[in-house]
Each structure stands twice: as C-alpha cells, then as structure tokens.
Design a protein around this motif. Structure first.
Motif, short mmCIF file in Angstrom:
data_model
loop_
_atom_site.label_atom_id
_atom_site.label_comp_id
_atom_site.label_asym_id
_atom_site.label_seq_id
_atom_site.Cartn_x
_atom_site.Cartn_y
_atom_site.Cartn_z
N ALA A 5 -17.37 122.64 71.31
CA ALA A 5 -17.70 123.99 71.75
C ALA A 5 -16.50 124.81 72.17
N ALA A 6 -15.41 124.16 72.54
CA ALA A 6 -14.26 124.88 73.08
C ALA A 6 -13.01 124.02 72.98
N ARG A 7 -11.91 124.59 73.47
CA ARG A 7 -10.64 123.88 73.56
C ARG A 7 -10.02 124.17 74.93
N ARG A 8 -9.17 123.27 75.39
CA ARG A 8 -8.40 123.49 76.62
C ARG A 8 -6.93 123.20 76.33
N LEU A 9 -6.07 124.08 76.81
CA LEU A 9 -4.64 123.95 76.64
C LEU A 9 -4.01 123.65 77.99
N TYR A 10 -3.20 122.60 78.05
CA TYR A 10 -2.54 122.18 79.29
C TYR A 10 -1.03 122.28 79.14
N ARG A 11 -0.36 122.65 80.23
CA ARG A 11 1.11 122.70 80.28
C ARG A 11 1.62 121.54 81.11
N LEU A 12 2.72 120.95 80.65
CA LEU A 12 3.37 119.87 81.39
C LEU A 12 4.84 120.20 81.52
N ARG A 13 5.34 120.15 82.74
CA ARG A 13 6.76 120.37 82.99
C ARG A 13 7.47 119.06 82.71
N THR A 14 8.31 119.03 81.70
CA THR A 14 8.87 117.77 81.23
C THR A 14 10.04 117.27 82.08
N THR A 15 10.61 118.11 82.92
CA THR A 15 11.75 117.69 83.73
C THR A 15 11.34 116.96 85.00
N THR A 16 10.07 116.92 85.28
CA THR A 16 9.55 116.19 86.44
C THR A 16 8.37 115.36 85.99
N ASN A 17 7.89 114.54 86.83
CA ASN A 17 6.68 113.77 86.53
C ASN A 17 5.46 114.51 87.04
N SER A 18 5.42 115.81 86.80
CA SER A 18 4.31 116.62 87.30
C SER A 18 3.05 116.37 86.47
N SER A 19 1.93 116.70 87.08
CA SER A 19 0.67 116.58 86.36
C SER A 19 0.50 117.80 85.45
N ARG A 20 -0.43 117.70 84.54
CA ARG A 20 -0.65 118.81 83.63
C ARG A 20 -1.43 119.92 84.34
N SER A 21 -1.17 121.14 83.93
CA SER A 21 -1.85 122.31 84.50
C SER A 21 -2.65 122.99 83.41
N LEU A 22 -3.90 123.31 83.71
CA LEU A 22 -4.72 124.03 82.74
C LEU A 22 -4.12 125.41 82.52
N THR A 23 -3.75 125.69 81.29
CA THR A 23 -3.12 126.96 80.94
C THR A 23 -4.14 127.94 80.37
N ALA A 24 -5.06 127.45 79.53
CA ALA A 24 -6.04 128.33 78.91
C ALA A 24 -7.27 127.54 78.50
N ALA A 25 -8.44 128.15 78.68
CA ALA A 25 -9.69 127.65 78.14
C ALA A 25 -10.02 128.57 76.96
N LEU A 26 -10.14 127.98 75.78
CA LEU A 26 -10.26 128.76 74.56
C LEU A 26 -11.57 128.47 73.84
N PRO A 27 -12.17 129.48 73.22
CA PRO A 27 -13.36 129.20 72.41
C PRO A 27 -12.96 128.39 71.18
N SER A 28 -13.90 127.69 70.62
CA SER A 28 -13.60 126.88 69.44
C SER A 28 -13.35 127.73 68.21
N SER A 29 -13.89 128.94 68.19
CA SER A 29 -13.84 129.76 66.99
C SER A 29 -12.61 130.65 66.90
N SER A 30 -11.70 130.57 67.86
CA SER A 30 -10.49 131.39 67.77
C SER A 30 -9.75 131.05 66.49
N THR A 31 -9.22 132.04 65.85
CA THR A 31 -8.50 131.79 64.60
C THR A 31 -7.10 131.29 64.90
N LEU A 32 -6.47 130.71 63.90
CA LEU A 32 -5.12 130.20 64.06
C LEU A 32 -4.13 131.30 64.41
#
Length: 124
Positions: free
Chosen positions: A80-107
């Motif tokens: 039904a949807a997609r979720r995009l997460y950001r991870l800061r690679t210079t630390t061992n930080s947890s991922r942060s939800l960046t965007a909740a996207l509909p499944s039908s968004s085009t490329l």
C-alpha cells in the motif's frame, strides 16, 4: 480452517535502490560534510514493513543541508505504501523516517530530505 485467497503478502521483497540518484540543495538542516545513506521499505495495508532495501550510495550533505533523491522505485501491487529512512553513516545512529510515500508515486517524483524529524501521522 479459514484462509484468505492468495494468502498473506510475503514480506521478503526488498526494494531495489541501485538506480537512486542524488543532488544537493539548500534550505535544510542536514549537517554539512556528513555522509548519509537511505533505506526504503514497502508497507502493507496493515502497516507491516518489508525487508529494508540495501543502503543507497552514500551522499555527503553540503552547505544548505538538503538532499534530493530521484528514481525511487514504486512498490509492487501487493503493498500500500513505502517508507524512506535516513541513516547517518559517520555514527552508529538509528535510522530516521524521512518520508512516507504512496505506492503509486512514479519514478520521476523526487523526495527532498530537509533533515527535519518527521512527525508520524495516523495514516503512516
């Protein structure tokens, strides 16, 4: 026994993010010089997430702290949807939800990460 036609959605599909491209913009709060990568998941109607994608290529934030992502894959029809997460690679930080996207968004539809924490909404 009762069942559902077709059964449950198998959550082992992993989004392919190898074609995601980036550009740096201004107006955000990402830390200049910090490397970030992103992970994408597919989401069912029940809110269950698929396996996360492999990490995208790393992208270094520049002055202005905004990263634009293009060519994110759409989700299969079972999701039904997609979720995009950001991870800061210079630390061992947890991922942060960046965007909740509909499944039908085009490329062609970009996602812009301004670096601000995203508030979870009831339909996410």
């Amino acid at each position: 026994l009762q069942g559902q036609p077709g059964g449950h959605v198998l959550l082992e599909d992993r989004p392919d993010v190898m074609n995601v491209t980036f550009s740096n913009l201004t107006g955000g709060a990402l830390i200049d010089g910090t490397l970030y990568d992103y992970r994408l998941t597919y989401v069912t109607d029940e809110g269950r997430e698929s396996l996360a994608s492999l990490p995208t290529a790393m992208r270094q934030a520049s002055t202005g702290g905004t990263i634009r992502l293009d060519n994110l894959p759409t989700s299969p029809s079972d999701f039904a949807a997609r979720r995009l997460y950001r991870l800061r690679t210079t630390t061992n930080s947890s991922r942060s939800l960046t965007a909740a996207l509909p499944s039908s968004s085009t490329l062609a539809r970009p996602v812009v990460d301004y670096g601000q924490p995203r508030r979870k909404r009831a339909h996410d």
